[in-house]
Design a protein around this motif. Structure first.
Motif, PDB file in Angstrom:
ATOM      1  N   SER A 140     -38.976   3.280   3.238  1.00 13.37           N
ATOM      2  CA  SER A 140     -37.950   4.259   2.856  1.00 13.37           C
ATOM      3  C   SER A 140     -37.866   5.394   3.889  1.00 13.37           C
ATOM      4  CB  SER A 140     -38.194   4.798   1.444  1.00 13.37           C
ATOM      5  OG  SER A 140     -39.339   5.621   1.443  1.00 13.37           O
ATOM      6  N   GLU A 141     -39.002   5.845   4.401  1.00 14.48           N
ATOM      7  CA  GLU A 141     -38.973   6.933   5.393  1.00 14.48           C
ATOM      8  C   GLU A 141     -38.296   6.481   6.696  1.00 14.48           C
ATOM      9  OE1 GLU A 141     -40.046  10.201   5.202  1.00 14.48           O
ATOM     10  OE2 GLU A 141     -40.334   9.840   3.057  1.00 14.48           O
ATOM     11  N   THR A 142     -38.560   5.237   7.086  1.00 12.89           N
ATOM     12  CA  THR A 142     -38.001   4.742   8.355  1.00 12.89           C
ATOM     13  C   THR A 142     -36.499   4.477   8.224  1.00 12.89           C
ATOM     14  OG1 THR A 142     -40.159   3.742   8.805  1.00 12.89           O
ATOM     15  CG2 THR A 142     -38.336   3.049  10.206  1.00 12.89           C
ATOM     16  N   VAL A 143     -36.095   3.945   7.078  1.00 14.09           N
ATOM     17  CA  VAL A 143     -34.659   3.719   6.849  1.00 14.09           C
ATOM     18  C   VAL A 143     -33.922   5.062   6.817  1.00 14.09           C
ATOM     19  CG1 VAL A 143     -32.952   2.892   5.159  1.00 14.09           C
ATOM     20  CG2 VAL A 143     -34.951   1.485   5.724  1.00 14.09           C
ATOM     21  N   THR A 144     -34.525   6.050   6.159  1.00 11.15           N
ATOM     22  CA  THR A 144     -33.927   7.403   6.137  1.00 11.15           C
ATOM     23  C   THR A 144     -33.795   7.951   7.557  1.00 11.15           C
ATOM     24  OG1 THR A 144     -34.892   7.822   3.960  1.00 11.15           O
ATOM     25  CG2 THR A 144     -34.221   9.753   5.224  1.00 11.15           C
ATOM     26  N   ALA A 145     -34.847   7.744   8.380  1.00  8.30           N
ATOM     27  CA  ALA A 145     -34.808   8.221   9.770  1.00  8.30           C
ATOM     28  C   ALA A 145     -33.642   7.581  10.523  1.00  8.30           C
ATOM     29  CB  ALA A 145     -36.134   7.911  10.474  1.00  8.30           C
ATOM     30  N   THR A 146     -33.433   6.289  10.304  1.00 10.62           N
ATOM     31  CA  THR A 146     -32.332   5.587  10.989  1.00 10.62           C
ATOM     32  C   THR A 146     -30.996   6.259  10.655  1.00 10.62           C
ATOM     33  OG1 THR A 146     -33.623   3.565  10.646  1.00 10.62           O
ATOM     34  CG2 THR A 146     -31.393   3.285  11.486  1.00 10.62           C
ATOM     35  N   LYS A 147     -30.828   6.603   9.363  1.00  4.72           N
ATOM     36  CA  LYS A 147     -29.590   7.274   8.939  1.00  4.72           C
ATOM     37  C   LYS A 147     -29.501   8.678   9.540  1.00  4.72           C
ATOM     38  CE  LYS A 147     -29.495   4.778   4.517  1.00  4.72           C
ATOM     39  NZ  LYS A 147     -29.927   4.868   3.119  1.00  4.72           N
ATOM     40  N   GLN A 148     -30.613   9.417   9.477  1.00  7.80           N
ATOM     41  CA  GLN A 148     -30.607  10.800   9.981  1.00  7.80           C
ATOM     42  C   GLN A 148     -30.293  10.854  11.476  1.00  7.80           C
ATOM     43  OE1 GLN A 148     -34.460  12.420   8.947  1.00  7.80           O
ATOM     44  NE2 GLN A 148     -33.777  13.061   6.907  1.00  7.80           N
ATOM     45  N   LEU A 149     -30.690   9.830  12.186  1.00  9.08           N
ATOM     46  CA  LEU A 149     -30.474   9.829  13.639  1.00  9.08           C
ATOM     47  C   LEU A 149     -29.076   9.317  14.007  1.00  9.08           C
ATOM     48  CD1 LEU A 149     -34.033   8.620  14.638  1.00  9.08           C
ATOM     49  CD2 LEU A 149     -33.057  10.848  15.201  1.00  9.08           C
ATOM     50  N   GLY A 150     -28.259   9.047  12.973  1.00 10.65           N
ATOM     51  CA  GLY A 150     -26.842   8.784  13.253  1.00 10.65           C
ATOM     52  C   GLY A 150     -26.424   7.324  13.190  1.00 10.65           C
ATOM     53  N   PHE A 151     -27.284   6.450  12.600  1.00 11.54           N
ATOM     54  CA  PHE A 151     -26.907   5.026  12.572  1.00 11.54           C
ATOM     55  C   PHE A 151     -27.007   4.433  11.167  1.00 11.54           C
ATOM     56  CE2 PHE A 151     -28.225   5.983  16.889  1.00 11.54           C
ATOM     57  CZ  PHE A 151     -27.133   5.511  17.606  1.00 11.54           C
ATOM     58  N   PRO A 152     -26.291   5.053  10.206  1.00 13.30           N
ATOM     59  CA  PRO A 152     -26.373   4.537   8.827  1.00 13.30           C
ATOM     60  C   PRO A 152     -25.948   3.073   8.719  1.00 13.30           C
ATOM     61  CG  PRO A 152     -24.579   6.157   9.056  1.00 13.30           C
ATOM     62  CD  PRO A 152     -25.392   6.222  10.310  1.00 13.30           C
ATOM     63  N   ALA A 153     -24.975   2.668   9.549  1.00 11.58           N
ATOM     64  CA  ALA A 153     -24.471   1.289   9.468  1.00 11.58           C
ATOM     65  C   ALA A 153     -25.555   0.264   9.819  1.00 11.58           C
ATOM     66  CB  ALA A 153     -23.269   1.116  10.402  1.00 11.58           C
ATOM     67  N   LEU A 154     -26.529   0.671  10.671  1.00  5.74           N
ATOM     68  CA  LEU A 154     -27.570  -0.281  11.085  1.00  5.74           C
ATOM     69  C   LEU A 154     -28.851  -0.130  10.253  1.00  5.74           C
ATOM     70  CD1 LEU A 154     -26.993  -0.116  14.940  1.00  5.74           C
ATOM     71  CD2 LEU A 154     -26.726  -2.141  13.503  1.00  5.74           C
ATOM     72  N   SER A 155     -28.843   0.812   9.314  1.00  2.00           N
ATOM     73  CA  SER A 155     -30.070   1.013   8.525  1.00  2.00           C
ATOM     74  C   SER A 155     -30.387  -0.214   7.665  1.00  2.00           C
ATOM     75  CB  SER A 155     -29.956   2.267   7.651  1.00  2.00           C
ATOM     76  OG  SER A 155     -28.902   2.106   6.720  1.00  2.00           O
ATOM     77  N   GLY A 156     -29.340  -0.995   7.331  1.00  3.59           N
ATOM     78  CA  GLY A 156     -29.555  -2.222   6.553  1.00  3.59           C
ATOM     79  C   GLY A 156     -30.363  -3.259   7.317  1.00  3.59           C
ATOM     80  N   VAL A 157     -30.116  -3.344   8.631  1.00  3.47           N
ATOM     81  CA  VAL A 157     -30.874  -4.282   9.485  1.00  3.47           C
ATOM     82  C   VAL A 157     -32.355  -3.883   9.490  1.00  3.47           C
ATOM     83  CG1 VAL A 157     -31.150  -5.171  11.840  1.00  3.47           C
ATOM     84  CG2 VAL A 157     -28.868  -4.668  10.967  1.00  3.47           C
ATOM     85  N   VAL A 158     -32.592  -2.578   9.666  1.00  5.81           N
ATOM     86  CA  VAL A 158     -33.977  -2.065   9.687  1.00  5.81           C
ATOM     87  C   VAL A 158     -34.645  -2.366   8.349  1.00  5.81           C
ATOM     88  CG1 VAL A 158     -35.379   0.035   9.846  1.00  5.81           C
ATOM     89  CG2 VAL A 158     -33.404  -0.268  11.374  1.00  5.81           C
TER      90      VAL A 158
END
Length: 428
Positions: free
Chosen positions: A97-115
């Motif tokens: 959950s922390e890493t997926v949140t980081a992906t979104k915070q860094l500007g790539f919400p669309a790719l957070s699903g892949v992560v």
């Protein structure tokens, strides 16, 4: 901005800086200052650990992606997430959950699903993932090829060892306290430690500690220095009353060690990095070493000239630093194949310039923290071929691997880093 980012996002930002060519030693302190004190140890572990495993994580991830991400930020998020799941005790759900949140915070919400998908798969197939991770050599391919050529027999164990963290080793300042006495002090303060087998002032710490909190830090009872780096002082003749150059001296571990062991009439500590020379001064002050006989000089060792001939030169030459990869895992990403030839040429220039300033009968100790033969054995083969007035003084020791000239220590266990030593006498 940083206040809004979670810890994993801050880790990823640091990893991106390294990928853009910044060295960890120049940015880490700044970054740590922006992290809450309670999170600093975790931040440090995630940055260094992910870098150590970087190419292994890359090899593991590539087959899992239907197409390459071509996105350094999301790739870094993925590596940090996988590192947590496969190499730490962090609860998998928290890591995800922390890493997926980081992906979104860094500007790539669309790719957070892949992560999210890949990290979830890693929690289901942890054992297979760990196995794959362990089977990869974990090095950039140019470096793997070099090590395969230089150390075919040790290759497998070298690759695995370079993914580990290295032991913390102290050098006891024997002008202040004996090693056995200091080991007793550590024991009294419940710090587990043991004497190093090869370095007579060396102490291994068997647990992680805050160095400034160790007994005797402010009194200058010890320095932090790798066991294999400590061997340099034992390879020198008696330097009492002699003139000595410590070329490429910063941050000053060897300068201090020479003053702990000998009383030279003059010790010139040279380095071209003025900022790092401040560390030499600070170290000598903390260790309470008499610096009346020390000249600290910012100068270029390829051209600098002493005002008189000297008795001894300790040349810790600039090198690729592959031998200290465990302590500086960012080198995996920063060092390029093309750097090696440049470094070898620079070493040669410094060697030539320093050699001219050595008295007949004097000693030059050539040192690198590399394990590449081009910088070590090969460099010395060429040097002796060009200098009939140079004679190797063989190092007889129960450590390291004898080379055509000099001895090589490999970073294969918790004993120490990769170092090379060659002792040269001027006979004419």
């Amino acid at each position: 901005m940083n206040q809004l980012l979670n810890l994993r996002a801050q880790v990823v930002k640091t990893l991106l800086s390294v990928q853009q060519g910044q060295s960890l030693s120049t940015i880490l302190h700044q970054q740590l200052d922006q992290i809450a004190p309670k999170d600093r140890a975790l931040f440090h572990e995630l940055v260094l650990g992910t870098l150590r495993q970087w190419f292994s994580l890359k090899a593991l991830t590539l087959p899992l992606l239907s197409k390459p991400l071509d996105n350094p930020t999301v790739e870094s998020c993925l590596y940090v997430g996988l590192y947590q799941i496969l190499c730490t005790r962090i609860a998998p759900h928290a890591a995800i959950s922390e890493t997926v949140t980081a992906t979104k915070q860094l500007g790539f919400p669309a790719l957070s699903g892949v992560v999210n998908a890949i990290l979830r798969r890693a929690t289901r197939e942890t054992e297979q993932f760990q196995q794959t991770l362990n089977q990869t050599h974990g090095l950039p391919s140019w470096l793997y090829k070099r090590l395969k050529k230089d150390w075919p027999e040790q290759l497998e164990s070298l690759c695995q060892a370079l993914k580990q963290s290295a032991a913390i080793t102290l050098r006891v300042n024997q002008r202040k306290i004996g090693r056995d006495a200091y080991l007793t002090k550590l024991e009294d303060t419940d710090v587990q430690a043991q004497a190093c087998p090869y370095a007579d002032a060396g102490v291994f710490l068997k647990q992680s500690v805050q160095i400034p909190e160790l007994v005797g830090f402010s009194q200058g009872w010890f320095s932090v220095q790798d066991q294999h780096a400590q061997l340099s002082a034992s390879l020198l003749p008696n330097l009492d009353g002699k003139t000595v150059i410590d070329a490429c001296a910063a941050p000053g571990g060897k300068t201090a060690h020479l003053l702990e062991k000998f009383k030279p009439s003059l010790l010139i500590a040279l380095d071209q990095d003025e900022k790092r020379l401040n560390r030499v001064t600070e170290n000598l002050q903390r260790l309470d070493l008499n610096s009346d006989h020390v000249q600290i000089m910012a100068a270029d060792a390829t051209t600098w000239q002493a005002t008189r001939m000297v008795d001894c030169i300790v040349l810790d030459a600039p090198c690729s630093a592959i031998g200290v990869l465990r302590r500086h895992p960012d080198i995996r990403l920063l060092r390029q194949a093309s750097d090696i030839a440049e470094t070898v040429a620079l070493q040669k220039q410094i060697l030539q310039n320093m050699w001219q300033q050595l008295k007949v009968g004097g000693t030059l100790l050539y040192i690198t923290c590399s394990i590449l033969k081009a910088e070590n054995e090969q460099q010395m083969i060429e040097f002796f071929a060009e200098h009939p007035e140079a004679q190797e003084e063989k190092i007889i020791a129960d450590w390291g691997i004898p080379q055509t000239h000099g001895r090589q220590l490999l970073p294969l266990d918790q004993q120490g880093d990769g170092f090379y030593y060659c002792r040269i006498k001027k006979i004419a």
